[in-house]
Design a protein around this motif. Structure first.
Motif, PDB file in Angstrom:
ATOM      1  N   MET A 160       0.745  -1.080  -0.100  1.00  0.00           N
ATOM      2  CA  MET A 160       0.136   0.135   0.041  1.00  0.00           C
ATOM      3  C   MET A 160       1.019   1.274   0.081  1.00  0.00           C
ATOM      4  N   GLU A 161       0.591   2.262  -1.018  1.00  0.00           N
ATOM      5  CA  GLU A 161       1.427   3.368  -1.083  1.00  0.00           C
ATOM      6  C   GLU A 161       1.196   4.482   0.050  1.00  0.00           C
ATOM      7  N   PRO A 162       1.975   5.242   0.577  1.00  0.00           N
ATOM      8  CA  PRO A 162       1.565   6.234   1.382  1.00  0.00           C
ATOM      9  C   PRO A 162       0.825   7.219   1.081  1.00  0.00           C
ATOM     10  N   VAL A 163      -0.087   7.715   1.776  1.00  0.00           N
ATOM     11  CA  VAL A 163      -1.057   8.872   1.467  1.00  0.00           C
ATOM     12  C   VAL A 163      -0.529  10.083   2.019  1.00  0.00           C
ATOM     13  N   ARG A 164      -0.717  11.174   1.404  1.00  0.00           N
ATOM     14  CA  ARG A 164      -0.316  12.530   2.090  1.00  0.00           C
ATOM     15  C   ARG A 164      -1.480  13.687   1.730  1.00  0.00           C
ATOM     16  N   THR A 165      -1.600  14.763   2.294  1.00  0.00           N
ATOM     17  CA  THR A 165      -2.553  15.684   2.041  1.00  0.00           C
ATOM     18  C   THR A 165      -1.994  16.952   1.395  1.00  0.00           C
ATOM     19  N   CYS A 166      -2.798  17.340   0.138  1.00  0.00           N
ATOM     20  CA  CYS A 166      -2.063  18.643  -0.610  1.00  0.00           C
ATOM     21  C   CYS A 166      -2.462  19.728   0.274  1.00  0.00           C
ATOM     22  N   VAL A 167      -1.313  20.608   0.473  1.00  0.00           N
ATOM     23  CA  VAL A 167      -1.584  21.926   1.324  1.00  0.00           C
ATOM     24  C   VAL A 167      -2.508  22.776   0.471  1.00  0.00           C
ATOM     25  N   GLY A 168      -2.574  22.656  -0.865  1.00  0.00           N
ATOM     26  CA  GLY A 168      -3.392  23.764  -1.660  1.00  0.00           C
ATOM     27  C   GLY A 168      -4.772  23.468  -1.625  1.00  0.00           C
ATOM     28  N   CYS A 169      -5.299  22.275  -1.778  1.00  0.00           N
ATOM     29  CA  CYS A 169      -6.747  21.839  -1.643  1.00  0.00           C
ATOM     30  C   CYS A 169      -7.163  20.998  -0.959  1.00  0.00           C
ATOM     31  N   ARG A 170      -6.397  20.655   0.250  1.00  0.00           N
ATOM     32  CA  ARG A 170      -6.604  19.527   1.500  1.00  0.00           C
ATOM     33  C   ARG A 170      -7.060  18.415   0.878  1.00  0.00           C
ATOM     34  N   MET A 171      -6.934  17.975  -0.444  1.00  0.00           N
ATOM     35  CA  MET A 171      -7.182  16.409  -0.690  1.00  0.00           C
ATOM     36  C   MET A 171      -6.183  15.670  -0.537  1.00  0.00           C
ATOM     37  N   ARG A 172      -6.499  14.281  -0.347  1.00  0.00           N
ATOM     38  CA  ARG A 172      -5.597  13.119   0.012  1.00  0.00           C
ATOM     39  C   ARG A 172      -5.324  12.697  -1.321  1.00  0.00           C
ATOM     40  N   ALA A 173      -3.942  12.243  -1.361  1.00  0.00           N
ATOM     41  CA  ALA A 173      -3.492  11.595  -2.725  1.00  0.00           C
ATOM     42  C   ALA A 173      -2.571  10.725  -2.379  1.00  0.00           C
ATOM     43  N   SER A 174      -1.969   9.875  -3.177  1.00  0.00           N
ATOM     44  CA  SER A 174      -0.827   9.080  -3.105  1.00  0.00           C
ATOM     45  C   SER A 174       0.409   9.930  -3.035  1.00  0.00           C
ATOM     46  N   ARG A 175       1.479   9.461  -2.369  1.00  0.00           N
ATOM     47  CA  ARG A 175       2.634  10.351  -2.478  1.00  0.00           C
ATOM     48  C   ARG A 175       3.160  10.484  -3.891  1.00  0.00           C
ATOM     49  N   SER A 176       2.928   9.439  -4.786  1.00  0.00           N
ATOM     50  CA  SER A 176       3.663   9.793  -6.061  1.00  0.00           C
ATOM     51  C   SER A 176       2.772  10.816  -6.964  1.00  0.00           C
ATOM     52  N   ALA A 177       1.680  10.937  -6.529  1.00  0.00           N
ATOM     53  CA  ALA A 177       0.908  11.888  -7.330  1.00  0.00           C
ATOM     54  C   ALA A 177       1.112  13.602  -6.768  1.00  0.00           C
ATOM     55  N   LEU A 178       2.022  13.501  -5.729  1.00  0.00           N
ATOM     56  CA  LEU A 178       2.140  14.880  -5.072  1.00  0.00           C
ATOM     57  C   LEU A 178       3.590  15.288  -5.288  1.00  0.00           C
ATOM     58  N   LEU A 179       3.783  16.633  -5.209  1.00  0.00           N
ATOM     59  CA  LEU A 179       5.448  17.052  -5.097  1.00  0.00           C
ATOM     60  C   LEU A 179       5.669  17.328  -3.674  1.00  0.00           C
ATOM     61  N   ARG A 180       6.662  17.334  -3.112  1.00  0.00           N
ATOM     62  CA  ARG A 180       6.962  17.832  -1.777  1.00  0.00           C
ATOM     63  C   ARG A 180       7.952  19.000  -2.031  1.00  0.00           C
ATOM     64  N   VAL A 181       7.640  19.908  -1.058  1.00  0.00           N
ATOM     65  CA  VAL A 181       8.186  21.366  -1.168  1.00  0.00           C
ATOM     66  C   VAL A 181       8.921  21.482   0.198  1.00  0.00           C
ATOM     67  N   VAL A 182       9.994  21.991   0.234  1.00  0.00           N
ATOM     68  CA  VAL A 182      10.838  22.076   1.476  1.00  0.00           C
ATOM     69  C   VAL A 182      11.357  23.702   1.463  1.00  0.00           C
ATOM     70  N   ALA A 183      11.506  24.075   2.695  1.00  0.00           N
ATOM     71  CA  ALA A 183      12.087  25.492   2.464  1.00  0.00           C
ATOM     72  C   ALA A 183      13.793  25.556   2.994  1.00  0.00           C
ATOM     73  N   SER A 184      14.248  26.442   2.125  1.00  0.00           N
ATOM     74  CA  SER A 184      15.995  26.335   2.210  1.00  0.00           C
ATOM     75  C   SER A 184      16.237  28.009   1.957  1.00  0.00           C
ATOM     76  N   GLN A 185      16.758  28.443   2.969  1.00  0.00           N
ATOM     77  CA  GLN A 185      17.378  29.940   3.037  1.00  0.00           C
ATOM     78  C   GLN A 185      16.235  30.474   2.435  1.00  0.00           C
ATOM     79  N   ASN A 186      15.053  30.878   3.167  1.00  0.00           N
ATOM     80  CA  ASN A 186      13.865  31.583   2.800  1.00  0.00           C
ATOM     81  C   ASN A 186      13.548  31.552   1.158  1.00  0.00           C
ATOM     82  N   VAL A 187      13.519  30.220   0.751  1.00  0.00           N
ATOM     83  CA  VAL A 187      13.210  30.101  -0.731  1.00  0.00           C
ATOM     84  C   VAL A 187      12.342  28.664  -0.528  1.00  0.00           C
ATOM     85  N   LEU A 188      11.246  28.595  -1.159  1.00  0.00           N
ATOM     86  CA  LEU A 188      10.721  26.975  -1.358  1.00  0.00           C
ATOM     87  C   LEU A 188      11.323  26.347  -2.458  1.00  0.00           C
ATOM     88  N   ILE A 189      11.498  25.166  -2.177  1.00  0.00           N
ATOM     89  CA  ILE A 189      12.255  24.256  -3.352  1.00  0.00           C
ATOM     90  C   ILE A 189      11.472  23.143  -3.497  1.00  0.00           C
TER      91      ILE A 189
END
Length: 90
Positions: free
Chosen positions: A1-30
């Motif tokens: 079973m694939e992990p499920v995450r929640t999109c911070v934009g629409c709040r819908m749950r989706a599989s990890r492979s359908a979403l992009l991960r975003v991190v913050a580094s030096q005050n810039v989103l990457i």
């Protein structure tokens, strides 16, 4: 079973492979396309609508626990969205 995450934009749950991960580094989103960068991450659908919604609601700042004035570099958004779409097409 694939992990499920929640999109911070629409709040819908989706599989990890359908979403992009975003991190913050030096005050810039990457975009963390391989989902291996250290630190807190937020997940978003690779669509302009979800990205705009997350930015409008300051969801990235809240999820990543950084200042509200954080943003993406100009060219990174459209290139990364298109690359993610092509990779998950088939």
């Amino acid at each position: 079973m694939e992990p499920v995450r929640t999109c911070v934009g629409c709040r819908m749950r989706a599989s990890r492979s359908a979403l992009l991960r975003v991190v913050a580094s030096q005050n810039v989103l990457i975009f963390d396309e391989r989902a291996v960068m250290p630190g807190r991450g937020a997940w978003v659908h690779p669509t302009q609508e979800c990205l705009d919604g997350a930015m409008r609601r300051r969801a990235f700042a809240r999820a990543l626990r950084v200042s509200a004035s954080i943003g993406f570099p100009e060219a990174a958004v459209s290139q990364t969205i298109e690359k993610h779409r092509q990779r998950n097409k088939g």
